[in-house]
Structures are given as structure tokens and as C-alpha cells.
Design an enzyme around this catalytic site. Sequence first.
Site, short mmCIF file in Angstrom:
data_model
loop_
_atom_site.label_atom_id
_atom_site.label_comp_id
_atom_site.label_asym_id
_atom_site.label_seq_id
_atom_site.Cartn_x
_atom_site.Cartn_y
_atom_site.Cartn_z
N ASN A 1 27.50 14.71 -56.88
CA ASN A 1 27.30 15.97 -57.61
C ASN A 1 27.91 17.09 -56.76
O ASN A 1 27.35 17.45 -55.73
CB ASN A 1 25.79 16.18 -57.81
N TRP A 2 29.04 17.61 -57.21
CA TRP A 2 29.73 18.62 -56.41
C TRP A 2 29.11 20.01 -56.55
O TRP A 2 29.49 20.93 -55.84
CB TRP A 2 31.21 18.68 -56.81
N LYS A 3 28.21 20.16 -57.52
CA LYS A 3 27.61 21.49 -57.76
C LYS A 3 28.74 22.52 -57.93
O LYS A 3 29.81 22.17 -58.42
CB LYS A 3 26.65 21.85 -56.63
N HIS B 1 18.99 18.58 -63.74
CA HIS B 1 19.02 18.64 -62.26
C HIS B 1 18.02 19.70 -61.80
O HIS B 1 17.80 20.70 -62.48
CB HIS B 1 20.44 18.99 -61.79
N GLU C 1 18.19 22.06 -59.82
CA GLU C 1 18.69 23.45 -59.80
C GLU C 1 18.72 24.03 -61.20
O GLU C 1 18.53 25.23 -61.40
CB GLU C 1 20.06 23.50 -59.10
N GLU D 1 14.87 12.92 -57.62
CA GLU D 1 15.32 13.81 -56.55
C GLU D 1 14.19 14.77 -56.19
O GLU D 1 14.00 15.78 -56.85
CB GLU D 1 16.52 14.63 -57.03
N GLY E 1 19.47 19.28 -50.35
CA GLY E 1 20.22 20.26 -49.56
C GLY E 1 19.48 20.72 -48.31
O GLY E 1 19.88 21.68 -47.66
N SER F 1 19.62 14.76 -49.88
CA SER F 1 20.12 14.58 -48.51
C SER F 1 20.53 13.15 -48.19
O SER F 1 20.31 12.67 -47.07
CB SER F 1 19.10 15.10 -47.50
N GLY G 1 24.73 14.99 -53.10
CA GLY G 1 25.26 16.35 -53.23
C GLY G 1 26.24 16.64 -52.09
O GLY G 1 27.41 16.23 -52.14
N GLY G 2 25.76 17.31 -51.06
CA GLY G 2 26.61 17.76 -49.95
C GLY G 2 27.57 16.70 -49.42
O GLY G 2 28.77 16.97 -49.24
P1 PGA Z 1 22.04 16.92 -51.51
O1 PGA Z 1 21.97 17.19 -53.10
O2 PGA Z 1 22.58 15.53 -51.33
O3 PGA Z 1 23.00 17.97 -50.99
O4 PGA Z 1 20.67 17.06 -50.99
C1 PGA Z 1 21.58 16.20 -53.99
C2 PGA Z 1 21.59 16.73 -55.40
O5 PGA Z 1 21.21 17.89 -55.59
O6 PGA Z 1 21.96 16.04 -56.35
#
Ligand code: PGA
Length: 246
Positions: free
Chosen positions: A7-9, A93, A95, A162, A168, A208, A229-230
Site C-alpha cells: 500500500n503506497w498510500k 483502511h 486511515e 491491521e 507506520g 510495520s 505500507g512503508g
Molecule cells: P505500515 O503501513 O507498513 O507503514 O505500518 C501498513 C498499512 O497501513 O497498510
Amino acid sequence: MAVIAGNWKMHMASDQAIEFLAELDLSGVSERHEILLFPPEIYLAALATSEARNPRVQLGPQNIYWEDEGAFTGELSARMASEVGANFVLIGHSERRHVFGETDEEVAHKVRAAQRHGLVPVVCVGETLEERRANRVEEVILRQLNAVIDDLSLGRALIAYEPVWAIGTGETATPKDASLAHETLRERLSQSLGTERARSVAILYGGSVKPSNAGALLSTANVDGVLVGGASLDPRSFAEIAAAAL
Ligand code: PGA
């Protein structure tokens, strides 16, 4: 089979996105595994048609709206995403839920819209730190799952657990935490869909995930993949995570 999703956000410039595809080396990743990427929507068409894309990499937007078209400024429909090459979509998600106030009911509308247009929904659930401290993990993730459970029988769907406090933050759920939550979700799926169908719903862990912890998480009972994500912004670390799936 494991599902490795990135997930590149709201990250990556358009040329970086194409470069990522060119640099992503999946030669060490078993063909049995599925590789999904959720880039910013505006890059979907270019990534889907890019010669640099390994055909194993499937794409999807990070969100959709549930109507097919209309006066909904700034929104993207499942039909539009599907037309430009998406096969999957992230829905609910954390967010979206916590920054943009998306409700369980909206998440359910979006799941149905995705299924109408042949997109496989990846429905995200997870508790906040406050909810975890109040021992409400089960209650929260089951409420989020129950909102969509009737729709999950309509076609293929994935769930991503999640925990919000692990996204993050560098803090990862222990394999034991993940396993407990996944088991809770799987049991509920079994009650509703029957054991066999429930087993076919992949439950991914996210929060993470990085090359150093991917192996342990991916070998945990009931963890069928990871949502990254990251660490999905770098093709080497994303490929390393995927290669950790046996
Ligand atoms: P993260 O994000 O790996 O940066 O914690 C995961 C996500 O939000 O899907």
C-alpha cells in the site's frame, strides 16, 4: 499460497512508480504467491499498461466510491478502476476510517460496489491502541467484519487485520497477537460462510511489516499474507518480504 500486498498510500512520484516496477525482482518469490500493489489511483492506468510491470503484479486503488458515476467530485468508482486495469481494491483502511471518518456502513457499500465490477475487495479491520488497552480487540474487529460479512459470500474477498497502533509506528503485533486476532476473524467467517469457504478468505496482517519480521509473521497460523505500507516503497525490501513467504 500467500498474498503479499503493498500500500503506497500518498507516496511516490509518477516516474518513481514506473521505476519501482522495473526494479522489482520477483525471481526469488515462489510462483504460488500473489503480489498486489495499491498505488495512488492516478498512476493506475500507467502502471497497468507499463511494459516494466511483471504480469504477476496485480493492481488496485486504495479506495473507491460506491456509485458507478455521477456528481461526486473527487471520487473514483469501482467501474472506472476496473476499466483501467485494477483487479483488487483496498476498502476501509484505517486511515480512511480514522482520518476521513469512514463508517462500517460506507465500507459495506464499497465492498458491494467492488464486487459488482469484479474487483476483489481487501477489507481492512483493526483496533486502536485505546481499544486494545480496554480489551476491546475482539469486539471492534468483529463489529467491522460483521458489517461486511453477508457480502463476502458473493465473490472472492480478502481481509486485512491491521492494528491501528502498529501502522507506520515501527511497532508490530507479535505473531501471537496476530494469530489471536486472525483466529477470531476466521471463526466468525466459518460461522457465516462455512469452514471451507472461510478457509479460502485470505486474512493478511498489516502494520510495520518489514523484511526482518515478515518471515515470522508469514509463518504464523491463520496469517495468509501481509499488507505492507512503508516497506513497500522500496522494490528491494518489498521483494525481500515477498521472498520470506514459503
Ligand atoms: P505500515 O503501513 O507498513 O507503514 O505500518 C501498513 C498499512 O497501513 O497498510
